[in-house]
Design a protein around this motif. Structure first.
Motif, mmCIF file in Angstrom:
data_model
loop_
_atom_site.group_PDB
_atom_site.id
_atom_site.type_symbol
_atom_site.label_atom_id
_atom_site.label_comp_id
_atom_site.label_asym_id
_atom_site.label_seq_id
_atom_site.Cartn_x
_atom_site.Cartn_y
_atom_site.Cartn_z
ATOM 1 N N VAL A 1 2.719 -4.668 -5.112
ATOM 2 C CA VAL A 1 2.784 -3.311 -4.589
ATOM 3 C C VAL A 1 3.652 -3.341 -3.354
ATOM 4 N N ASP A 2 4.744 -2.608 -3.417
ATOM 5 C CA ASP A 2 5.597 -2.587 -2.233
ATOM 6 C C ASP A 2 5.071 -1.577 -1.209
ATOM 7 N N GLY A 3 5.607 -1.591 -0.046
ATOM 8 C CA GLY A 3 5.143 -0.743 1.053
ATOM 9 C C GLY A 3 5.296 0.737 0.784
ATOM 10 N N SER A 4 6.290 1.137 -0.008
ATOM 11 C CA SER A 4 6.519 2.570 -0.253
ATOM 12 C C SER A 4 5.398 3.178 -1.081
ATOM 13 N N GLY B 1 2.941 6.086 0.097
ATOM 14 C CA GLY B 1 2.835 7.277 -0.746
ATOM 15 C C GLY B 1 1.389 7.618 -1.033
ATOM 16 N N ASN B 2 0.581 6.598 -1.339
ATOM 17 C CA ASN B 2 -0.844 6.818 -1.582
ATOM 18 C C ASN B 2 -1.536 7.321 -0.324
ATOM 19 N N SER B 3 -1.147 6.762 0.815
ATOM 20 C CA SER B 3 -1.738 7.167 2.082
ATOM 21 C C SER B 3 -1.379 8.618 2.402
ATOM 22 N N ALA B 4 -0.136 8.976 2.166
ATOM 23 C CA ALA B 4 0.312 10.350 2.423
ATOM 24 C C ALA B 4 -0.394 11.324 1.481
ATOM 25 N N ALA B 5 -0.541 10.933 0.224
ATOM 26 C CA ALA B 5 -1.222 11.792 -0.748
ATOM 27 C C ALA B 5 -2.692 11.945 -0.376
#
Length: 71
Positions: free
Chosen positions: A5-8, A12-16
């Motif tokens: 799992v890359d950082g993006s 993205g999950n954190s932002a969602a």
């Protein structure tokens, strides 16, 4: 098998998740406002019926007395 799992994706999950939490919070505030309004209306109806009835009875008596024809 481990998955990379890359950082993006993590961001993205954190932002969602953050966006979902904000939407949930907004919905709950809206729901509480509706419930509060409904509760206020219910209470006003319970206590307001008697108060309004007394006011309208007083007004109707005054109107009837002032509306009598002059003799």
């Amino acid at each position: 098998m481990a998955r990379y799992v890359d950082g993006s994706q993590a961001q993205g999950n954190s932002a969602a998740r953050t966006k979902r939490q904000q939407e949930d919070q907004r919905r709950m505030e809206f729901r509480r406002a509706i419930e509060s309004y409904a509760e206020q209306r219910r209470l006003l109806q319970e206590i307001g019926d008697d108060a309004q009835l007394n006011v309208w009875q007083t007004v109707s008596v005054d109107v009837r007395q002032s509306a009598r024809p002059a003799s």
